[in-house]
Design a protein around this motif. Sequence first.
Motif, PDB file in Angstrom:
ATOM      1  N   GLY A 138       1.048  -1.391  -0.358  1.00  0.00           N
ATOM      2  CA  GLY A 138      -0.134   0.047  -0.011  1.00  0.00           C
ATOM      3  C   GLY A 138       0.653   1.350   0.039  1.00  0.00           C
ATOM      4  N   SER A 139       0.020   2.183  -0.122  1.00  0.00           N
ATOM      5  CA  SER A 139       0.966   3.889  -0.233  1.00  0.00           C
ATOM      6  C   SER A 139       0.025   4.659   0.895  1.00  0.00           C
ATOM      7  CB  SER A 139       1.522   4.278  -1.075  1.00  0.00           C
ATOM      8  OG  SER A 139      -0.445   4.201  -2.473  1.00  0.00           O
ATOM      9  N   ILE A 140       0.354   5.665   0.529  1.00  0.00           N
ATOM     10  CA  ILE A 140      -0.299   6.979   1.552  1.00  0.00           C
ATOM     11  C   ILE A 140      -0.046   8.105   1.028  1.00  0.00           C
ATOM     12  CG2 ILE A 140       1.562   7.481   3.049  1.00  0.00           C
ATOM     13  CD1 ILE A 140      -0.798   8.172   5.123  1.00  0.00           C
ATOM     14  N   TRP A 141      -0.741   9.039   0.872  1.00  0.00           N
ATOM     15  CA  TRP A 141      -0.526  10.026  -0.132  1.00  0.00           C
ATOM     16  C   TRP A 141      -1.733  11.299   0.588  1.00  0.00           C
ATOM     17  CZ3 TRP A 141       0.117   9.909  -5.678  1.00  0.00           C
ATOM     18  CH2 TRP A 141       0.276   8.620  -6.352  1.00  0.00           C
ATOM     19  N   ILE A 142       0.270  12.612   1.137  1.00  0.00           N
ATOM     20  CA  ILE A 142      -0.425  13.592   2.196  1.00  0.00           C
ATOM     21  C   ILE A 142      -1.023  14.945   1.316  1.00  0.00           C
ATOM     22  CG2 ILE A 142      -0.227  14.686   3.913  1.00  0.00           C
ATOM     23  CD1 ILE A 142       1.355  12.075   4.613  1.00  0.00           C
ATOM     24  N   THR A 143      -1.523  15.586   1.244  1.00  0.00           N
ATOM     25  CA  THR A 143      -1.148  16.762   0.211  1.00  0.00           C
ATOM     26  C   THR A 143      -1.749  17.944   2.159  1.00  0.00           C
ATOM     27  OG1 THR A 143      -4.314  17.401   0.821  1.00  0.00           O
ATOM     28  CG2 THR A 143      -2.740  16.509  -1.344  1.00  0.00           C
TER      29      THR A 143
END
Length: 511
Positions: free
Chosen positions: A107-112
């Motif tokens: 999995g991966s995490i994307w943070i704006t």
Amino acid sequence: MPLLDWVNRNQAEETATRVPYHLLKFEKSYGDVKQAKENLIIQGDNLQALKALLPLYGGQVKCIFIDPPYNTQSAFEHYDDKLEHAQWLSMMYPRLQLLKDLLAEDGSIWITLDDNESHYLKVLCDEVFSRKNFVRNIVWQKKYTVANDSKGIPDSHDHILVYRKSDKFLRNLLPRTEKQNQLYKYDDNDGRGRWRTDNLTVKTLSQAYLYPITNPNTGKEYLPSAGRCWLTSSDNMLKLINDNRIYWGKKGDGAPQLKRYLSEVQDGILPTSWWTFDEVGHNDESRKEQKVFFGSEAFSTPKPERLITQILKIATNTNDMVLDSFLGSGTTAAVAHKMGRRYIGIEMGEHANTHVIPRLEKVIEGEQGGISSTVNWQGGGGFSFYTLGGSVFDDNGFLNADVKFKDLASYVWWLETKFALNQTENFDNPFLGIHEGTAYYLLYNGILGDRRPNGGNVLTSSVLNHLNECHAHDGKRIVIGEASRLSPARLEALNIEFKQIPYSLYGNKAK
């Protein structure tokens, strides 16, 4: 590795461990009942909600997208974005810890974020997820106009920090667009179709690939520019020339270029770190989407559906689990729903009821805003709404009376194995499963059919015989219950470890 320090960092490091495990309280399902079980909207503090999700979804979430408060020192209607810098770091740190535990290995995490906190968060994420698991800092062009009244240098972008859980993460290619295909504008009418010119050199210097190429029309020789070499050997280059795969300019007297055929390129294109507003949308677009859904702007800085779509195309496939723990107006859940992903959304405020649920109801009905026409969305599906129930354990470590067998089984399994228990199982006996050669059994809540106080929850010789009938196991066994009537010597001889609810099993871990 250097660490970021701030006031009360020590407390922030312990917050995730100390926050109590809570039960999730089912409130209502919407749309298709079967599909509603796959999609969760949770109203409540996201730190407590994330902790509650661990025993149920730990290690199973394919993609996490979060759009946390940017800490711009502004006061917004729906949330506080005016935290002192150290408070903001203390707010984010434990949430990142729990989000990591929820991520699948691939999995991966994307943070704006914007420039207010993105660089500090990069250092935090290097620590929590490991610096080697940093994937990219994507720059999103969020505005298409310039603030001419700015006294400094106006901003036009946000950052999207991307981290993976491990090296098992594989990004998807993005689908090709007709605009990209139009770059292949030449055609020799030789049956190979359209092509465009491409560079024949590469940066990696190889002496074997340093040789002159002669233009057959002029006899002029060409060498790669300094620090570069041809992309293939001289023998292969000669084959390309003879096969009319080298372009010599309009008049045939130029330097060699490769003919790149559309029919031979990959089905998709590589994502890059620069995302323009015409590619994935901008703030004004997202505000217009909000007006369609709610009749007014629910949030001042929502994210456009096209932006979330791009992320999910790269990071997920159909039926993968997506999580957003700062759900806001529900954009991530809406996009995941339309794209055929399962999802969990967490939102603390009352707008979970006033905005998120109505928006998803419109999605189920087939609303045609956002990306609907692009993905041919026609409606359908469902989701379930939950709130946070009571804590699993009280301040003294005792079990909440509302905890059912499956609830406790999920927490036991997570605390012992750090894996989520299969929630589709219908547990009708004490056997939970085997992890790394150890079998686990839980004696609780009359699982053996004896409803008397402590009945069936105490390990005795007769109960042990029943456990063997449930699932015999030659290796180590861990039995969790209220008490044991078997002597320590006999337990050791049988290779059984008994753990008492709650103290021996949990200690401080229960909180």
